[in-house]
Design a protein around this motif. Structure first.
Motif, PDB file in Angstrom:
ATOM      1  N   ASP A 154       0.852  -1.185   0.000  1.00  0.00           N
ATOM      2  CA  ASP A 154       0.000   0.000   0.000  1.00  0.00           C
ATOM      3  C   ASP A 154       0.891   1.240   0.000  1.00  0.00           C
ATOM      4  O   ASP A 154       2.116   1.129  -0.057  1.00  0.00           O
ATOM      5  CB  ASP A 154      -0.968  -0.016   1.194  1.00  0.00           C
ATOM      6  N   MET A 189      -9.774 -11.176  -5.930  1.00  0.00           N
ATOM      7  CA  MET A 189      -9.628  -9.802  -6.418  1.00  0.00           C
ATOM      8  C   MET A 189      -9.289  -9.801  -7.893  1.00  0.00           C
ATOM      9  O   MET A 189      -8.773 -10.786  -8.422  1.00  0.00           O
ATOM     10  CB  MET A 189      -8.573  -9.046  -5.619  1.00  0.00           C
ATOM     11  N   VAL A 246      -4.241  -6.742 -11.071  1.00  0.00           N
ATOM     12  CA  VAL A 246      -3.545  -5.504 -10.739  1.00  0.00           C
ATOM     13  C   VAL A 246      -2.261  -5.455 -11.559  1.00  0.00           C
ATOM     14  O   VAL A 246      -1.707  -6.501 -11.904  1.00  0.00           O
ATOM     15  CB  VAL A 246      -3.212  -5.400  -9.230  1.00  0.00           C
ATOM     16  N   HIS A 251       0.801  -2.554  -6.379  1.00  0.00           N
ATOM     17  CA  HIS A 251       0.411  -1.529  -5.405  1.00  0.00           C
ATOM     18  C   HIS A 251      -1.113  -1.447  -5.364  1.00  0.00           C
ATOM     19  O   HIS A 251      -1.756  -1.281  -6.399  1.00  0.00           O
ATOM     20  CB  HIS A 251       0.992  -0.165  -5.783  1.00  0.00           C
ATOM     21  N   ILE A 252      -1.665  -1.580  -4.161  1.00  0.00           N
ATOM     22  CA  ILE A 252      -3.104  -1.421  -3.948  1.00  0.00           C
ATOM     23  C   ILE A 252      -3.298  -0.710  -2.621  1.00  0.00           C
ATOM     24  O   ILE A 252      -2.388  -0.660  -1.795  1.00  0.00           O
ATOM     25  CB  ILE A 252      -3.866  -2.770  -3.940  1.00  0.00           C
ATOM     26  N   GLY A 253      -4.479  -0.192  -2.400  1.00  0.00           N
ATOM     27  CA  GLY A 253      -4.804   0.403  -1.112  1.00  0.00           C
ATOM     28  C   GLY A 253      -5.174  -0.673  -0.106  1.00  0.00           C
ATOM     29  O   GLY A 253      -5.659  -1.748  -0.482  1.00  0.00           O
ATOM     30  N   ASP A 297      -7.586  -0.765   1.628  1.00  0.00           N
ATOM     31  CA  ASP A 297      -9.041  -0.970   1.592  1.00  0.00           C
ATOM     32  C   ASP A 297      -9.500  -1.645   0.299  1.00  0.00           C
ATOM     33  O   ASP A 297     -10.693  -1.738   0.031  1.00  0.00           O
ATOM     34  CB  ASP A 297      -9.755   0.364   1.777  1.00  0.00           C
ATOM     35  N   HIS A 298      -8.553  -2.130  -0.501  1.00  0.00           N
ATOM     36  CA  HIS A 298      -8.882  -2.805  -1.763  1.00  0.00           C
ATOM     37  C   HIS A 298      -9.791  -4.001  -1.473  1.00  0.00           C
ATOM     38  O   HIS A 298      -9.491  -4.802  -0.591  1.00  0.00           O
ATOM     39  CB  HIS A 298      -7.598  -3.265  -2.457  1.00  0.00           C
TER      40      HIS A 298
END
Length: 183
Positions: free
Chosen positions: A45, A94, A97, A128-130, A132-133
């Motif tokens: 993140d 998910m 990405v 890279h992800i948040g 909250d993904h």
């Protein structure tokens, strides 16, 4: 599902990563093991944390140990990033990405619990992800997820190495904070 995955084909490689054949996942992980192509995905993140997963109890190699976001094996000739995004979907529920290869880690590890062996030419991928993904982890793959500061992961591996997958230290070593300022 785990038994089905053991029948999948992996690409056997030489020490330089060149393809030299193929074997089933099951055969490649039986002692003494066969060097084969694999990948390890690190998801980070913007706060200096990486996503760790605690491997499900039914895993045939290193169950209930903490590892990176996901791992797997491309089929012979499959692009590593395509295979990695497919596994992110299967394990974490998910969508794809963008992933960048940040190095290769070659290692051998024997699982004292299951007797299986990892001998892998491991492509380390970073996405890279948040924090909250949205994710929907598959309980047959993942026992638990948590975001952890990079320095805490490294300290944890040093203090309690048996709590972590044996490849995690080598995978984390490929993560150079100077090269990945987005962390």
């Amino acid at each position: 599902m785990t038994a089905d995955r053991e029948a999948h084909l992996v690409e056997l490689v030489d020490g330089g990563g060149d393809a030299v054949g193929q074997a089933t996942v099951d055969a490649a992980h039986r002692a003494p093991g066969m060097l084969h192509r694999a990948f390890s995905v690190l998801l980070a993140d913007g706060e200096g944390q990486v996503l760790l997963q605690r491997r499900a109890a039914v895993k045939t190699r290193f169950p209930l140990r903490w590892g990176n976001a996901c791992c797997g094996h491309p089929t012979p000739g499959q692009a590593v990033t395509d295979a990695a995004n497919a596994r992110l979907g299967e394990e974490l529920g998910m969508g794809p990405v963008p992933l960048a290869e940040i190095g290769v880690y070659v290692y051998r590890a024997e699982d004292p619990v299951t007797g299986r062996v990892e001998v892998e030419y491991d492509h380390v991928l970073l996405g890279h992800i948040g924090a909250d993904h949205p994710m929907r982890p598959d309980p047959a793959e993942v026992a638990e997820l948590r975001w952890v500061a990079i320095n805490e992961v490294r300290a944890g591996i040093g203090a309690e190495p048996d709590q972590y997958a044996p490849w995690l230290a080598g995978v984390m070593a490929k993560l150079n904070l100077d090269s990945h300022r987005a962390l």
